[in-house]
Design an enzyme around this catalytic site. Structure first.
Site, PDB file in Angstrom:
ATOM      1  N   CYS A 100      34.768  39.496  34.223  1.00 20.21           N
ATOM      2  CA  CYS A 100      34.838  38.559  35.323  1.00 20.21           C
ATOM      3  C   CYS A 100      34.108  39.116  36.556  1.00 20.21           C
ATOM      4  O   CYS A 100      33.410  38.384  37.264  1.00 20.21           O
ATOM      5  CB  CYS A 100      36.309  38.348  35.628  1.00 20.21           C
ATOM      6  SG  CYS A 100      36.554  37.062  36.767  1.00 20.21           S
ATOM      7  N   CYS A 200      42.435  37.410  34.786  1.00 23.88           N
ATOM      8  CA  CYS A 200      41.640  37.204  35.989  1.00 23.88           C
ATOM      9  C   CYS A 200      41.443  35.706  36.203  1.00 23.88           C
ATOM     10  O   CYS A 200      40.815  35.036  35.383  1.00 23.88           O
ATOM     11  CB  CYS A 200      40.304  37.905  35.737  1.00 23.88           C
ATOM     12  SG  CYS A 200      39.080  37.643  36.958  1.00 23.88           S
TER      13      CYS A 200
END
Length: 395
Positions: A100, A200
């Site tokens: 991410c 995330c």
């Protein structure tokens, strides 16, 4: 005034990061990334993006900085979620947080910020950046956060020099309690907010539920491998050279159902990961069972009793050539070179002494001590002192 765009996540760390930058005289803009809006897979309303974006907006308002939201859910699905499904399907365990940062925060998001005229992008990560000069060139170092308890450098182990050049980490010199104290003094809504858990941006997710969207349940057997299995008691051959020895030590043990006894059933080997203890649903053993390997092809989970089971431990891991990443490109190893480092194979793990060995096909990481649950698909990151030099996907 240099313009900085802060990824305001609605948490305390990015809130204080924005405040500190404003104090330092930057022109600060808050940008909230909306990366997910499928609430069907999150548990309860633990971390809905709506609350977060609202908190981020209130923080921006309080700090007197402009604020807007960007929707990156399409890129997030393509680059993170699809990749995760693909990795789990292959029987590997990806780390979405590392990806991410590499793919979303410091790539897609950073490009948007630079298009908006930003000189830098800032996040609330607990890590530090330093610039050194070498042969007339600026080189950016990624250093561990000053708060050893919260150091998040591992999550940034895939960043490049270009990404670091444009990044700021304002809270890297602070400890978490200091950050909370600043937020409380400013009366920010995020001052006492719990740290977000789970994936995330997606929040607290039941991983099997999440994976079941793409990977269908499929019943298979759980096999327990005893410590007495011959695979753990082989005599070690004599090696012609170091590379042969490393190849042997990094090899995965191969099991068959005949090596142990069937102790239960599961709904899909791809939902499980090496070292996992919970979710097996098998009782009646002297010590709890741990997953020592998964076979997604034949849909079998191999387990062993107790956290000291030899099937969990190995000293050497391998990273394929195309999955090696050096933040410090100037220190990159050439074939047959080696380097003493400190390394970790997961976030929160204490750094362990290791040696890197570069060979034609990739990189061996040889630890001084045995490591538990070295897991394919996760990242190994290597450091010297408090500087993160590089990382790679465990193959």
């Amino acid at each position: 005034m240099k313009r900085v765009i802060v990824g305001l996540s609605g948490g305390v760390d990015s809130s204080v990061a924005a405040y500190l930058l404003k104090e330092q005289g930057y022109e600060v803009i808050g940008l909230f990334m909306k990366n997910w809006h499928d609430d069907s897979v999150t548990i309860s309303n633990e971390c809905p993006w709506l609350d977060d974006s609202n908190d981020a907006m209130l923080v921006a308002d309080k700090l007197g900085i402009p604020f807007q939201t960007v929707d990156l859910s399409e890129q997030y699905k393509e680059r993170i979620v699809d990749y995760m499904f693909h990795e789990y399907e292959k029987g590997r365990t990806p780390n979405p947080d590392v990806l991410c940062n590499r793919e979303i925060k410091f790539d897609v998001f950073m490009k948007i910020a630079l298009d908006l005229g930003a000189d830098y992008v800032a996040t609330g990560h607990y890590c530090r950046k330093r610039t050194i000069e070498k042969e007339g060139e600026n080189i950016y170092q990624l250093l561990a956060g000053a708060d050893a308890n919260k150091d998040q450098s591992y999550f940034l182990c895939q960043l490049s020099q270009e990404q670091l050049a444009k990044s700021l980490f304002p809270i890297g010199e602070l400890t978490k309690p200091e950050v909370r104290e600043i937020a409380a003094k400013l009366d920010l809504i995020t001052a006492d907010k719990k740290d977000s858990q789970g994936l995330c941006f997606i929040g607290k997710v039941k991983l099997p539920d999440f994976l079941q969207q793409q990977l269908k349940p499929k019943e298979g057997v759980i096999v327990e491998i005893p410590e007495s299995n011959q695979v753990y008691h082989r005599s070690i051959p004599r090696f012609k050279n170091k590379e042969d020895e490393l190849a042997y030590l990094s090899e995965k043990a191969s099991y068959s159902i005949a090596d142990g006894k069937v102790v239960g059933k599961h709904q899909g080997a791809h939902y499980f990961t090496k070292g996992q203890r919970k979710g097996l649903g098998v009782g009646g053993t002297v010590e709890p069972l741990f997953v020592i390997d998964t076979d997604v092809k034949d849909n079998v989970i191999y387990t062993g009793q107790g956290k000291d089971h030899p099937g969990l431990y190995k000293k050497v891991l391998f990273v394929n050539q195309e999955e090696i990443h050096w933040i410090r490109e100037d220190l990159k190893l050439q074939v047959d070179e080696s380097m003493d480092v400190m390394a970790r194979i997961r976030y929160r793990q204490a750094l362990e002494k290791a040696t890197l060995h570069q060979v034609d096909s990739g990189l061996y990481v040889e630890f001084q001590e045995l490591q538990s649950a070295i897991t394919e698909g996760q990242f190994v990151a290597w450091y010297q002192e408090d500087e993160l030099l590089g990382s790679g996907v465990i193959s």
